[in-house]
Motif scaffolding. Structure first.
Motif, PDB file in Angstrom:
ATOM      1  N   GLU A 132       0.821  -1.204   0.000  1.00 27.21           N
ATOM      2  CA  GLU A 132       0.000   0.000   0.000  1.00 27.21           C
ATOM      3  C   GLU A 132       0.858   1.259   0.000  1.00 27.21           C
ATOM      4  N   GLY A 133       0.383   2.265  -0.676  1.00 26.14           N
ATOM      5  CA  GLY A 133       0.945   3.603  -0.613  1.00 26.14           C
ATOM      6  C   GLY A 133       2.459   3.656  -0.618  1.00 26.14           C
ATOM      7  N   SER A 134       3.001   4.330   0.400  1.00 20.75           N
ATOM      8  CA  SER A 134       4.439   4.556   0.470  1.00 20.75           C
ATOM      9  C   SER A 134       5.177   3.462   1.234  1.00 20.75           C
ATOM     10  N   LEU A 135       4.463   2.441   1.698  1.00 24.46           N
ATOM     11  CA  LEU A 135       5.122   1.353   2.412  1.00 24.46           C
ATOM     12  C   LEU A 135       5.745   0.367   1.434  1.00 24.46           C
ATOM     13  N   TRP A 136       6.918  -0.120   1.776  1.00 31.10           N
ATOM     14  CA  TRP A 136       7.594  -1.117   0.944  1.00 31.10           C
ATOM     15  C   TRP A 136       8.175  -2.187   1.862  1.00 31.10           C
ATOM     16  N   PRO A 137       8.293  -3.415   1.372  1.00 29.23           N
ATOM     17  CA  PRO A 137       8.741  -4.510   2.230  1.00 29.23           C
ATOM     18  C   PRO A 137      10.201  -4.382   2.652  1.00 29.23           C
ATOM     19  N   ARG A 138      10.440  -4.508   3.953  1.00 25.36           N
ATOM     20  CA  ARG A 138      11.802  -4.657   4.450  1.00 25.36           C
ATOM     21  C   ARG A 138      12.237  -6.098   4.165  1.00 25.36           C
ATOM     22  N   VAL A 139      13.532  -6.293   3.955  1.00 30.08           N
ATOM     23  CA  VAL A 139      14.010  -7.594   3.493  1.00 30.08           C
ATOM     24  C   VAL A 139      15.225  -8.038   4.297  1.00 30.08           C
ATOM     25  N   SER A 140      15.281  -9.335   4.590  1.00 27.86           N
ATOM     26  CA  SER A 140      16.485  -9.953   5.127  1.00 27.86           C
ATOM     27  C   SER A 140      16.546 -11.373   4.582  1.00 27.86           C
ATOM     28  N   VAL A 141      17.689 -12.021   4.714  1.00 28.07           N
ATOM     29  CA  VAL A 141      17.832 -13.389   4.207  1.00 28.07           C
ATOM     30  C   VAL A 141      18.388 -14.282   5.304  1.00 28.07           C
ATOM     31  N   PHE A 142      17.913 -15.522   5.330  1.00 27.77           N
ATOM     32  CA  PHE A 142      18.363 -16.488   6.328  1.00 27.77           C
ATOM     33  C   PHE A 142      19.610 -17.216   5.823  1.00 27.77           C
ATOM     34  N   PRO A 143      20.627 -17.320   6.663  1.00 30.33           N
ATOM     35  CA  PRO A 143      21.847 -18.041   6.272  1.00 30.33           C
ATOM     36  C   PRO A 143      21.658 -19.542   6.414  1.00 30.33           C
ATOM     37  N   SER A 144      20.952 -20.136   5.503  1.00 30.45           N
ATOM     38  CA  SER A 144      20.657 -21.567   5.579  1.00 30.45           C
ATOM     39  C   SER A 144      20.961 -22.232   4.246  1.00 30.45           C
ATOM     40  N   ALA A 145      20.961 -23.564   4.247  1.00 27.80           N
ATOM     41  CA  ALA A 145      21.275 -24.308   3.024  1.00 27.80           C
ATOM     42  C   ALA A 145      20.274 -24.017   1.916  1.00 27.80           C
ATOM     43  N   ALA A 146      18.993 -23.931   2.273  1.00 31.56           N
ATOM     44  CA  ALA A 146      17.958 -23.589   1.300  1.00 31.56           C
ATOM     45  C   ALA A 146      17.709 -22.084   1.362  1.00 31.56           C
ATOM     46  N   PRO A 147      18.024 -21.333   0.310  1.00 29.44           N
ATOM     47  CA  PRO A 147      17.860 -19.884   0.348  1.00 29.44           C
ATOM     48  C   PRO A 147      16.430 -19.469   0.704  1.00 29.44           C
ATOM     49  N   ALA A 148      16.288 -18.621   1.710  1.00 30.81           N
ATOM     50  CA  ALA A 148      14.970 -18.143   2.133  1.00 30.81           C
ATOM     51  C   ALA A 148      15.052 -16.661   2.422  1.00 30.81           C
ATOM     52  N   VAL A 149      14.014 -15.943   2.023  1.00 24.27           N
ATOM     53  CA  VAL A 149      13.982 -14.499   2.214  1.00 24.27           C
ATOM     54  C   VAL A 149      12.855 -14.132   3.174  1.00 24.27           C
ATOM     55  N   LEU A 150      13.169 -13.267   4.119  1.00 27.36           N
ATOM     56  CA  LEU A 150      12.198 -12.747   5.083  1.00 27.36           C
ATOM     57  C   LEU A 150      11.793 -11.353   4.624  1.00 27.36           C
ATOM     58  N   HIS A 151      10.482 -11.097   4.592  1.00 28.51           N
ATOM     59  CA  HIS A 151      10.057  -9.775   4.131  1.00 28.51           C
ATOM     60  C   HIS A 151       8.758  -9.361   4.819  1.00 28.51           C
ATOM     61  N   GLY A 152       8.517  -8.052   4.818  1.00 27.63           N
ATOM     62  CA  GLY A 152       7.281  -7.520   5.373  1.00 27.63           C
ATOM     63  C   GLY A 152       7.346  -6.011   5.497  1.00 27.63           C
ATOM     64  N   ALA A 153       6.224  -5.359   5.238  1.00 23.66           N
ATOM     65  CA  ALA A 153       6.105  -3.915   5.459  1.00 23.66           C
ATOM     66  C   ALA A 153       5.491  -3.622   6.817  1.00 23.66           C
ATOM     67  N   ARG A 154       4.645  -4.548   7.293  1.00 19.65           N
ATOM     68  CA  ARG A 154       4.021  -4.455   8.615  1.00 19.65           C
ATOM     69  C   ARG A 154       4.200  -5.787   9.336  1.00 19.65           C
ATOM     70  N   LEU A 155       4.026  -5.766  10.654  1.00 21.81           N
ATOM     71  CA  LEU A 155       4.119  -7.009  11.421  1.00 21.81           C
ATOM     72  C   LEU A 155       3.121  -8.048  10.907  1.00 21.81           C
ATOM     73  N   SER A 156       1.953  -7.589  10.488  1.00 23.93           N
ATOM     74  CA  SER A 156       0.898  -8.505  10.060  1.00 23.93           C
ATOM     75  C   SER A 156       1.244  -9.271   8.790  1.00 23.93           C
ATOM     76  N   ASP A 157       2.118  -8.736   7.932  1.00 23.12           N
ATOM     77  CA  ASP A 157       2.421  -9.440   6.688  1.00 23.12           C
ATOM     78  C   ASP A 157       3.854  -9.981   6.646  1.00 23.12           C
ATOM     79  N   LEU A 158       4.441 -10.176   7.819  1.00 23.61           N
ATOM     80  CA  LEU A 158       5.774 -10.776   7.882  1.00 23.61           C
ATOM     81  C   LEU A 158       5.738 -12.221   7.395  1.00 23.61           C
ATOM     82  N   LYS A 159       6.626 -12.544   6.445  1.00 28.07           N
ATOM     83  CA  LYS A 159       6.676 -13.904   5.900  1.00 28.07           C
ATOM     84  C   LYS A 159       8.117 -14.282   5.586  1.00 28.07           C
TER      85      LYS A 159
END
Length: 368
Positions: A132-159
């Protein structure tokens, strides 16, 4: 002009090494790829933005004091173009994959650094529902064997999303709509979040959402960073407020700051999105802050206690101010900085005038 000349002379004493480079456009991301390369990307909303893999100057490996060398000696190793501004960029460990985020925040873009050419190419996208609007997802990556990305603009949509299958491997599952300012994967199973209100939390993805957290102190906009591989008990979380307030917290008790100091800033940050606080990976209890003006402050928090007071930096990088064009007009704002992963006192910093500096500072109280 006198101040600039004085700084140029003084820089021979202040820096072990200093290199300056002009990018084609300003960047707000500096992401290491190994210890000799760094990724940058533009954030201009009116044009295509370059994503570049740069290699650092070879002379950074020389031991002697070289003084000031404002030369164009970074080398472009790979490059590509993004149709969107890049506000966040992360390299997936042990791969040639990158993930970027920006506005509009409807998706993350996945890129690959080519092995047989100099191209960085887009390979896929990850949909981000509910942007929505001016919000954009913050991003981080997990240091694991299977590449996985953590993202979310709000606590409710953290995945957390598996990069290969794009299946969701973790979701907060809460209705809390508080906006995030940063995400930081700490290991394969835990991460930290910071909300714009200053609310901090540590999350274990092996459990349902039950973070160890503290309520946001408010009073401005906040960012935070957890110190990786802290040597022992004590403060390893730093929170920075848009007026220069700097708090240290112990992860075992997030409700009570261990200490709080006021950084010497003349005005609150003109763009709190650019606030940044980072722990030095190779020094005990040193951190850097930027996003208030054209400088980067380095602080040693060893002697801080619970008393309130002023945080006097042990070093302030003013190169973006004094090497700014002809000195006319508004001085640039530092957009981001990062510590070198191997060289204890070496930092990179970028500013709104598209300048990129790499500098090795001298602690005049304890010179090498």
């Amino acid at each position: 002009m006198e101040l600039e000349e004085d700084w140029l002379v003084e820089s021979l004493r202040l820096y072990q090494d200093f290199h300056a480079f002009d990018l084609s456009g300003a960047t707000r991301v500096l992401e290491w790829i190994g210890d000799k390369g760094v990724l940058v990307a533009g954030y201009d909303s009116l044009k295509k933005n370059e994503i570049l893999h740069l290699t650092l100057p070879l002379r950074l490996s020389v031991k002697e004091n070289q003084g000031l060398f404002p030369e164009r000696d970074f080398k472009v190793r790979h490059g590509g173009f993004s149709d969107r501004p890049v506000f966040d960029l992360k390299h997936m460990p042990d791969t040639r994959l990158l993930v970027t985020s920006g506005l509009p925040g409807c998706s993350l873009q996945v890129w690959q650094v080519a092995e047989d050419s100099d191209v960085i190419r887009a390979v896929s996208t990850i949909a981000v529902p509910g942007s929505e609007g001016s919000l954009w997802p913050r991003v981080s990556v997990f240091p694991s064997a299977a590449p996985a990305v953590l993202h979310g603009a709000r606590l409710s949509d953290l995945k957390a999303v598996d990069l290969e299958s794009q299946k969701t491997t973790y979701a907060s599952g809460v209705g809390d709509g508080e906006a995030l300012s940063s995400l930081q994967a700490l290991d394969a199973d835990t991460f930290a979040f910071c909300c714009t209100s200053g609310r901090l939390g540590l999350v274990d993805t092996r459990q349902k959402w039950a973070p160890s957290e503290t309520a946001g102190p408010g009073g401005g906009r906040w960012c935070a960073e957890v110190r990786a591989e802290a040597p022992g008990p004590g403060p390893s979380i730093a929170g920075l407020r848009s007026d220069g307030r700097l708090c240290l917290l112990d992860p075992r008790d997030l409700c009570r700051p261990v200490s709080a100091r006021q950084c010497p800033v003349s005005t609150p940050s003109p763009d709190p999105e650019l606030l940044r606080v980072t722990w030095a990976p190779g020094l005990d209890c040193c951190l850097a802050v930027s996003g208030f003006d054209g400088t980067v402050q380095v602080h040693n928090v060893t002697s801080w206690d619970g008393t309130q007071g002023r945080a006097d930096p042990v070093f302030t990088h003013r190169g973006h101010v004094f090497l700014y064009g002809d000195g006319a007009g508004t001085a640039p704002l530092v957009t981001t900085h990062t510590w070198h992963p191997r060289k204890p006192r070496t930092l990179l910093s970028a500013a709104s005038d598209a300048s990129l500096h790499v500098w090795d500072w001298v602690d005049l109280r304890n010179p090498r």
